[in-house]
Design an enzyme around this catalytic site. Structure first.
Site, mmCIF file in Angstrom:
data_model
loop_
_atom_site.group_PDB
_atom_site.id
_atom_site.type_symbol
_atom_site.label_atom_id
_atom_site.label_comp_id
_atom_site.label_asym_id
_atom_site.label_seq_id
_atom_site.Cartn_x
_atom_site.Cartn_y
_atom_site.Cartn_z
ATOM 1 N N LYS A 68 34.896 -39.752 -57.273
ATOM 2 C CA LYS A 68 36.018 -39.667 -56.335
ATOM 3 C C LYS A 68 36.724 -41.013 -56.188
ATOM 4 C CE LYS A 68 35.372 -40.435 -52.032
ATOM 5 N NZ LYS A 68 35.797 -41.077 -50.800
ATOM 6 N N ASN A 69 35.950 -42.061 -55.975
ATOM 7 C CA ASN A 69 36.599 -43.341 -55.667
ATOM 8 C C ASN A 69 37.269 -43.970 -56.894
ATOM 9 O OD1 ASN A 69 36.067 -43.049 -52.993
ATOM 10 N ND2 ASN A 69 34.235 -44.343 -52.988
ATOM 11 N N CYS B 109 37.692 -42.696 -43.015
ATOM 12 C CA CYS B 109 36.429 -42.448 -42.319
ATOM 13 C C CYS B 109 36.200 -43.511 -41.261
ATOM 14 C CB CYS B 109 35.263 -42.460 -43.320
ATOM 15 S SG CYS B 109 34.937 -40.872 -44.081
ATOM 16 N N ARG C 132 37.557 -51.955 -40.783
ATOM 17 C CA ARG C 132 38.234 -51.811 -42.071
ATOM 18 C C ARG C 132 39.620 -52.477 -42.127
ATOM 19 N NH1 ARG C 132 36.969 -45.921 -44.444
ATOM 20 N NH2 ARG C 132 36.925 -47.104 -46.378
ATOM 21 N N GLN D 50 42.774 -58.802 -46.867
ATOM 22 C CA GLN D 50 42.600 -59.326 -48.235
ATOM 23 C C GLN D 50 43.594 -58.693 -49.214
ATOM 24 O OE1 GLN D 50 40.441 -61.981 -48.784
ATOM 25 N NE2 GLN D 50 40.431 -61.780 -46.552
ATOM 26 N N ASP E 104 27.510 -46.465 -49.309
ATOM 27 C CA ASP E 104 27.780 -45.022 -49.319
ATOM 28 C C ASP E 104 26.510 -44.185 -49.510
ATOM 29 O OD1 ASP E 104 30.416 -45.582 -48.913
ATOM 30 O OD2 ASP E 104 31.070 -45.160 -50.959
ATOM 31 N N ILE F 246 27.760 -53.896 -44.876
ATOM 32 C CA ILE F 246 29.162 -53.774 -45.283
ATOM 33 C C ILE F 246 30.050 -53.307 -44.129
ATOM 34 C CG2 ILE F 246 30.767 -52.767 -46.981
ATOM 35 C CD1 ILE F 246 28.571 -54.376 -48.374
ATOM 36 N N ARG G 155 35.668 -33.912 -48.284
ATOM 37 C CA ARG G 155 36.529 -35.008 -48.782
ATOM 38 C C ARG G 155 36.003 -35.535 -50.110
ATOM 39 N NH1 ARG G 155 38.420 -38.982 -44.031
ATOM 40 N NH2 ARG G 155 39.431 -39.914 -45.808
HETATM 41 C C1 EPZ Z 1 35.601 -48.488 -50.646
HETATM 42 O O1 EPZ Z 1 36.201 -48.662 -49.361
HETATM 43 C C2 EPZ Z 1 35.208 -47.041 -50.740
HETATM 44 N N1 EPZ Z 1 36.405 -46.225 -50.649
HETATM 45 C C3 EPZ Z 1 34.217 -46.695 -49.640
HETATM 46 O O2 EPZ Z 1 33.784 -45.374 -49.846
HETATM 47 C C4 EPZ Z 1 33.000 -47.624 -49.745
HETATM 48 O O3 EPZ Z 1 32.160 -47.408 -48.642
HETATM 49 C C5 EPZ Z 1 33.443 -49.090 -49.760
HETATM 50 O O4 EPZ Z 1 34.444 -49.304 -50.789
HETATM 51 C C6 EPZ Z 1 32.305 -50.063 -50.024
HETATM 52 O O5 EPZ Z 1 31.713 -49.778 -51.265
HETATM 53 C C7 EPZ Z 1 37.132 -46.023 -51.740
HETATM 54 O O6 EPZ Z 1 36.845 -46.472 -52.832
HETATM 55 C C8 EPZ Z 1 38.339 -45.159 -51.568
HETATM 56 P P1 EPZ Z 1 35.910 -52.560 -48.992
HETATM 57 P P2 EPZ Z 1 37.059 -49.966 -49.037
HETATM 58 O O7 EPZ Z 1 37.296 -53.062 -48.968
HETATM 59 O O8 EPZ Z 1 37.758 -50.368 -50.269
HETATM 60 C C9 EPZ Z 1 35.864 -55.759 -45.419
HETATM 61 C C10 EPZ Z 1 33.238 -43.192 -49.267
HETATM 62 O O9 EPZ Z 1 32.396 -42.694 -48.489
HETATM 63 N N2 EPZ Z 1 37.287 -55.991 -45.721
HETATM 64 O O10 EPZ Z 1 35.062 -52.844 -50.193
HETATM 65 O O11 EPZ Z 1 37.825 -49.687 -47.809
HETATM 66 C C11 EPZ Z 1 35.569 -54.382 -44.866
HETATM 67 O O12 EPZ Z 1 35.794 -54.349 -43.466
HETATM 68 C C12 EPZ Z 1 34.058 -44.373 -48.851
HETATM 69 O O13 EPZ Z 1 33.476 -42.718 -50.393
HETATM 70 C C13 EPZ Z 1 37.972 -56.993 -45.077
HETATM 71 O O14 EPZ Z 1 37.425 -57.716 -44.231
HETATM 72 O O15 EPZ Z 1 35.895 -50.999 -48.702
HETATM 73 C C14 EPZ Z 1 34.128 -54.189 -45.237
HETATM 74 O O16 EPZ Z 1 33.306 -54.843 -44.311
HETATM 75 C C15 EPZ Z 1 33.839 -44.746 -47.420
HETATM 76 N N3 EPZ Z 1 39.294 -57.186 -45.384
HETATM 77 C C16 EPZ Z 1 34.022 -54.902 -46.581
HETATM 78 O O17 EPZ Z 1 35.149 -55.788 -46.646
HETATM 79 C C17 EPZ Z 1 39.933 -56.433 -46.305
HETATM 80 O O18 EPZ Z 1 41.128 -56.673 -46.542
HETATM 81 C C18 EPZ Z 1 34.052 -54.006 -47.805
HETATM 82 O O19 EPZ Z 1 35.147 -53.097 -47.709
HETATM 83 C C19 EPZ Z 1 39.239 -55.415 -46.965
HETATM 84 C C20 EPZ Z 1 37.898 -55.215 -46.652
#
Ligand code: EPZ
Length: 430
Positions: free
Chosen positions: A22-23, A117, A122, A126, A305, A327, A397
């Site tokens: 999915k991702n 979610c 979130r 960045q 996840d 995370i 989803r």
């Molecule tokens: C992706 O979310 C996935 N979603 C999530 O899967 C997954 O849990 C996550 O990566 C971690 O592996 C998709 O791929 C669509 P991140 P994403 O940016 O990209 C912080 C599922 O269940 N952060 O890697 O939103 C953030 O708060 C979903 O399939 C910042 O601080 O996650 C977190 O603590 C849920 N600033 C960490 O980084 C930013 O600009 C990692 O988030 C971006 C993120």
């Protein structure tokens, strides 16, 4: 309202075929809008998130031709505008990948700030830092992100946190920028690599995906491509943990075992036997699981996840386990439901301290988000008596035919949308 109704107690036994990731699909579908030529995508999961993203793309003029349940042809030569409406972004966070894709191709994107979610704050600082470094002007007004650039120019970007979304979005924005972009401290998840491979198949020049330094040399334009999405690491992991938790014997097929190593390693520590072949992993759990500690980390660490699913399994393991979520800050919301089912879990800060119990008992619970929802279904499979899991729209989803696949492995589970059907199920399995 649709829900799953489950009669627990059966071990899962047999083979299950894993779908496309999915991702990865969400990133790849968004990136398909970056060429005027037709792109064919195969092994696309038929889940709500990908379907909503395709609708969002259609809303700006992308032509989406569903040639099969898992195959789609996309043509973005008729894109009319670059504004993604609230309706889509409210439903799925990943619509924000269209910022990177549209900015990269059209130098303009307007998207409502994402929801998704409810697993923590979130932020997207960045992503914005990356777009800005490439020369875009990014403003946020009335909850709408507006990104535009006369010219995108390659840049050296250091991510302050390892972010999957920011790495993907910046990669898309940079593929047609002038000159070279370097993303340092990039995410290394399999779907980041899959997007890079897809972009390269369209003529991009992306190197280093899968390491923490990604180098992108801007190209003038991208062309059409035929591409097959990788298998879903998390769907596979979910079935592996379900096999372990139910003391079953399941061969999870159509997977890349390397992507599952952190999950396999934990299951071995918990007393399971794991057999890997080229594209399958067999999980056998013949005795009570034993406690272990888990900390979620960016890939290749243990995936956030998979945190709720492994916690559900550890809830019945002998001994005390500690699961630490590093995370997201709000990913233990399902624990209350587990306590109602008899689990002995205490959440302190970012850790759950789990004192394994002998059994769970069925309860009426709700899926608080996608992965926690899947985990609660696993809890239902091992609980005594009946469990009903509400709000399965979250589970749908990201899991295609979840109850059908579980049913084929011997689980007693049905998707019902009326109390009468639930009652029938209860009578059938009483
Ligand atoms: C992706 O979310 C996935 N979603 C999530 O899967 C997954 O849990 C996550 O990566 C971690 O592996 C998709 O791929 C669509 P991140 P994403 O940016 O990209 C912080 C599922 O269940 N952060 O890697 O939103 C953030 O708060 C979903 O399939 C910042 O601080 O996650 C977190 O603590 C849920 N600033 C960490 O980084 C930013 O600009 C990692 O988030 C971006 C993120």
């Amino acid at each position: 309202m649709e829900k799953y109704i489950i009669k627990g107690g059966n071990p899962l036994v047999g083979e299950v075929e894993i779908g496309g990731a999915k991702n990865a699909a969400l990133a790849i579908l968004a990136a398909s809008a970056m060429t005027d030529e037709t792109v064919s995508i195969d092994n696309m999961p038929d889940v709500r998130d990908t379907n909503v993203l395709l609708q969002a793309m259609e809303s700006i003029g992308v032509i989406v031709d569903r040639v099969g349940r898992h195959a789609v042809k996309i043509n973005a030569s008729q894109v009319r505008n670059h504004t993604i409406e609230n309706e889509y972004i409210k439903k799925i966070r990943a619509s924000y990948y269209l910022i990177g894709a549209l900015l990269g191709k059209y130098r303009h994107a307007q998207v409502v700030l994402p929801g998704g979610c409810d697993i923590g704050l979130r932020p997207i600082d960045q992503h914005i830092k990356g777009f800005t470094a490439l020369g875009a002007n990014v403003t946020i007004e009335h909850g709408i992100i507006n990104a535009y650039a006369d010219k995108l120019i390659g840049s050296h970007i250091y991510l302050d946190v390892v972010s999957v979304g920011a790495t993907i979005n910046i990669m898309m924005a940079a593929v047609m920028a002038d000159g070279q972009t370097i993303i340092e401290n990039a995410a290394k998840e399999p779907h980041v690599v899959d997007l890079a491979n897809f972009l390269n198949s369209m003529g991009a020049n992306v190197k280093g995906a899968g390491t923490d330094v990604i180098r992108i040399k801007g190209v003038e334009k991208l062309h059409g491509s035929e591409y097959t999405i990788i298998p879903d690491q998390i769907e596979a992991g979910t079935f592996m943990v379900a096999a372990a938790a139910t003391h079953g014997d399941v061969t999870v097929k159509n997977v890349i075992p390397k992507h599952l190593e952190s999950i396999s390693a934990k299951l071995v520590e918990m007393g399971c036997q794991i057999q890997e072949s080229d594209d399958a992993v067999r999980v056998v759990a013949s005795k009570r699981l034993t406690a272990t500690h888990v900390k979620t980390l960016p890939y290749p660490g243990f995936p956030t996840d998979m945190q709720p699913q492994i916690t559900v399994a550890l809830g019945l393991a002998s001994g005390i386990s500690i699961v630490t979520e590093s995370i997201f800050e709000n990913r233990f919301r399902y624990v209350d439901s587990m306590i109602r089912m008899g689990a002995n879990i205490k959440v302190e800060g970012s850790s759950a301290i789990i004192d394994g119990v002998e059994k769970y008992s069925g309860a009426e619970i709700s899926a608080p988000d996608l992965r926690a929802g899947a985990a609660l279904v696993i809890a239902g499979l091992i609980a005594e008596g009946f469990t009903s899991v509400d709000d399965i729209k979250y589970i749908e989803r990201g899991y295609e035919d979840f109850h059908i696949k579980l049913g084929a492995l011997g689980a007693q589970i049905e998707r019902v949308d009326a109390e009468r059907e639930a009652q029938k199920f209860r009578l059938k399995f009483a």
